[in-house]
Design an enzyme around this catalytic site. Structure first.
Site, short mmCIF file in Angstrom:
data_model
loop_
_atom_site.label_atom_id
_atom_site.label_comp_id
_atom_site.label_asym_id
_atom_site.label_seq_id
_atom_site.Cartn_x
_atom_site.Cartn_y
_atom_site.Cartn_z
N ASP A 12 0.83 -1.21 0.00
CA ASP A 12 0.00 0.00 0.00
C ASP A 12 0.86 1.26 0.00
O ASP A 12 1.98 1.25 0.53
CB ASP A 12 -0.92 -0.03 1.24
CG ASP A 12 -2.06 0.95 1.12
OD1 ASP A 12 -2.34 1.41 -0.01
OD2 ASP A 12 -2.68 1.27 2.15
N ARG A 16 0.07 7.73 -2.54
CA ARG A 16 0.66 8.78 -1.69
C ARG A 16 2.11 9.06 -2.10
O ARG A 16 2.56 10.20 -2.06
CB ARG A 16 0.58 8.37 -0.22
CG ARG A 16 -0.79 8.71 0.39
CD ARG A 16 -1.02 7.98 1.68
NE ARG A 16 -1.39 6.59 1.42
CZ ARG A 16 -1.44 5.65 2.35
NH1 ARG A 16 -1.12 5.95 3.60
NH2 ARG A 16 -1.81 4.43 2.03
N HIS A 29 2.23 3.56 -8.99
CA HIS A 29 2.05 2.12 -9.26
C HIS A 29 3.24 1.57 -10.07
O HIS A 29 3.72 0.47 -9.82
CB HIS A 29 0.74 1.88 -10.02
CG HIS A 29 -0.49 2.28 -9.24
ND1 HIS A 29 -0.71 1.90 -7.94
CD2 HIS A 29 -1.58 3.03 -9.58
CE1 HIS A 29 -1.87 2.41 -7.52
NE2 HIS A 29 -2.41 3.09 -8.50
N SER A 58 -10.72 -6.65 -4.21
CA SER A 58 -12.04 -6.70 -4.85
C SER A 58 -12.73 -5.33 -4.75
O SER A 58 -13.62 -5.04 -5.53
CB SER A 58 -12.90 -7.81 -4.23
OG SER A 58 -12.78 -7.83 -2.84
N GLU A 59 -12.30 -4.50 -3.83
CA GLU A 59 -12.90 -3.16 -3.70
C GLU A 59 -12.18 -2.13 -4.58
O GLU A 59 -12.73 -1.06 -4.85
CB GLU A 59 -12.87 -2.69 -2.24
CG GLU A 59 -13.85 -3.42 -1.33
CD GLU A 59 -13.42 -4.84 -0.97
OE1 GLU A 59 -12.19 -5.08 -0.85
OE2 GLU A 59 -14.29 -5.72 -0.86
N ARG A 63 -12.53 2.26 -7.81
CA ARG A 63 -11.78 3.50 -8.04
C ARG A 63 -12.16 4.07 -9.41
O ARG A 63 -12.95 3.47 -10.14
CB ARG A 63 -10.27 3.20 -8.00
CG ARG A 63 -9.83 2.78 -6.62
CD ARG A 63 -8.33 2.66 -6.54
NE ARG A 63 -7.93 2.32 -5.18
CZ ARG A 63 -6.69 2.34 -4.75
NH1 ARG A 63 -5.72 2.67 -5.58
NH2 ARG A 63 -6.41 2.02 -3.50
N LEU A 123 10.85 -20.23 -5.50
CA LEU A 123 9.81 -19.43 -4.84
C LEU A 123 8.46 -19.56 -5.55
O LEU A 123 8.41 -19.50 -6.78
CB LEU A 123 10.24 -17.95 -4.85
CG LEU A 123 9.22 -16.94 -4.35
CD1 LEU A 123 9.12 -16.97 -2.83
CD2 LEU A 123 9.60 -15.52 -4.82
C1 IPE Z 1 -5.33 -2.57 -0.03
O1 IPE Z 1 -5.05 -1.23 -0.10
C2 IPE Z 1 -5.28 -3.20 -1.39
C3 IPE Z 1 -3.96 -3.33 -1.98
C4 IPE Z 1 -2.83 -2.93 -1.46
C5 IPE Z 1 -3.92 -3.99 -3.26
P1 IPE Z 1 -6.20 -0.13 -0.25
O2 IPE Z 1 -5.51 1.16 -0.44
O3 IPE Z 1 -7.17 -0.54 -1.29
O4 IPE Z 1 -6.91 -0.20 1.17
P2 IPE Z 1 -7.74 0.88 1.96
O5 IPE Z 1 -8.75 1.47 1.01
O6 IPE Z 1 -6.77 1.93 2.44
O7 IPE Z 1 -8.35 0.15 3.11
C1 IPE Z 2 -1.69 0.32 -3.34
O1 IPE Z 2 -1.49 1.69 -3.40
C2 IPE Z 2 -1.92 -0.29 -4.72
C3 IPE Z 2 -3.31 -0.61 -5.01
C4 IPE Z 2 -4.28 -0.58 -4.16
C5 IPE Z 2 -3.61 -1.00 -6.38
P1 IPE Z 2 -2.67 2.73 -3.34
O2 IPE Z 2 -3.10 3.05 -4.73
O3 IPE Z 2 -3.76 2.26 -2.44
O4 IPE Z 2 -1.93 3.99 -2.71
P2 IPE Z 2 -2.50 4.98 -1.60
O5 IPE Z 2 -3.00 4.17 -0.45
O6 IPE Z 2 -3.59 5.77 -2.25
O7 IPE Z 2 -1.32 5.82 -1.23
MG MG Z 3 -4.09 2.47 -0.47
#
Ligand code: IPE
Ligand code: IPE
Ligand code: MG
Length: 237
Positions: A12, A16, A29, A58-59, A63, A123
Site C-alpha cells: 500500500d 501517496r 504504481h 475486490s474493492e 476506483r 519461490l
Molecule cells: C489494499 O489497499 C489493497 C492493496 C494494497 C492492493 P487499499 O488502499 O485498497 O486499502 P484501503 O482502502 O486503504 O483500506
Molecule cells: C496500493 O497503493 C496499490 C493498489 C491498491 C492498487 P494505493 O493506490 O492504495 O496507494 P495509496 O494508499 O492511495 O497511497
Molecule cells: Mg491504499
C-alpha cells in the site's frame, strides 16, 4: 524460531508516494512494480517458499475508471515482460482472485504465464488480483455446497481442515508473516482465514520505497516473536 515459509504483503501507498512528488498516481504504481521485482528476487535468495502479494483488492475496482484501466494495462505489461525473468529464476506463479473482471487478454496472459512457470521449483509467487478474503471464503462455501448437493460430501465432513482445502491458498504453507506498508493498520479484506495465527508487521514506508533491507527488518522482527498459538510452554498453572 523457524524463518518464515510464507510471507504475505499488502503493498500500500503507491498513490501517496506519487502525490508527495506531484506525480499522477499511476507513476506510483509503476514505481511500485520496481519494488515488487526487488522483493521477489530477495525472497528467492532467502529461500522463502511462498510470497503472496496483494496487487488489486475486490474493492479497488470501485476506483476511477481511469485508474482501474491503467492498473489493468500495467498488470498486463508486467505479466508479459517479467515471465521469462521469473522462469530464469525458477519462480512458480499462482494468481488468485476473481479474474472474470479482467479483460480477456489479461486473463489469457495470466493463464499462459502460470502454465509456463508451473514446473518451477523455487519461490512460489502468488499474486492476489481482484481478490478479497470474504470472496475467498464465500467461493469455498459455494464449492462445498455444490458438492453436498451432489452427495459428494456430507455436512459432518465439513471441518476446519476440509474447509481450508477449498480456499485459494490451500496448497501453500501457512502464512507466517503479514506485512502492510504505508502506515495503515488494517487488513482491507486481504487474507482473513489464513492470518488466524500470522505475525503482523506494519511499517510507515510507502510501498514504492520498500526494498530488501526493509524486508530483512520485517523478518528480523518476526524472528523475535514468541509464537504461542494459544499454548504455554510452561505447563504449570
Ligand atoms: C489494499 O489497499 C489493497 C492493496 C494494497 C492492493 P487499499 O488502499 O485498497 O486499502 P484501503 O482502502 O486503504 O483500506
Ligand atoms: C496500493 O497503493 C496499490 C493498489 C491498491 C492498487 P494505493 O493506490 O492504495 O496507494 P495509496 O494508499 O492511495 O497511497
Ligand atoms: Mg491504499
Amino acid at each position: 524460531m523457524n524463518p518464515p515459509k510464507h510471507i504475505a504483503i499488502i503493498m500500500d501507498g503507491n498513490g501517496r508516494w506519487a502525490s508527495k512528488r506531484f506525480l499522477p498516481r499511476i507513476q506510483g504504481h509503476q514505481k511500485g512494480v520496481k519494488a515488487v521485482r526487488k522483493v521477489v528476487k530477495h525472497c528467492g535468495k532467502l529461500g522463502i517458499e511462498t510470497l503472496t502479494l496483494f496487487a488489486f483488492s475486490s474493492e479497488n475496482k470501485n476506483r476511477s475508471n481511469e485508474e482501474v484501466s491503467l492498473l489493468f494495462k500495467l498488470f498486463l505489461s508486467v505479466l508479459k515482460q517479467e515471465v521469462n525473468k521469473l522462469n530464469k529464476h525458477n519462480v512458480k506463479l499462482k494468481i488468485i482472485g476473481d479474474l472474470g473482471l479482467f479483460p480477456q487478454e489479461v486473463q489469457q496472459t495470466a493463464l499462459d504465464a502460470q502454465a509456463l512457470l508451473a514446473n518451477n521449483t523455487g519461490l512460489t509467487l502468488v499474486i492476489a488480483a481482484n481478490y478479497g478474503g470474504q470472496w475467498d471464503i464465500a467461493q469455498a462455501a459455494q464449492q462445498i455446497a455444490k458438492r453436498a448437493a451432489n452427495n459428494e460430501i456430507s455436512a459432518d465432513d465439513i471441518n476446519i481442515d476440509t474447509f481450508s482445502q477449498y480456499l485459494s491458498l490451500a496448497d501453500q504453507p501457512k502464512v507466517d508473516l503479514l506485512i502492510r506498508t504505508s502506515g495503515e493498520l488494517r487488513i482491507s479484506n486481504f487474507l482473513l482465514w489464513e492470518i488466524a495465527y500470522s505475525e503482523l508487521y506494519f511499517t510507515d514506508t510507502l510501498w514504492p520505497d520498500f526494498n530488501p533491507a526493509e524486508l530483512d527488518k520485517a523478518i528480523e522482527s518476526f524472528n523475535h516473536r514468541d509464537r504461542r498459538f494459544g499454548e504455554r510452554k510452561d505447563k504449570a498453572c
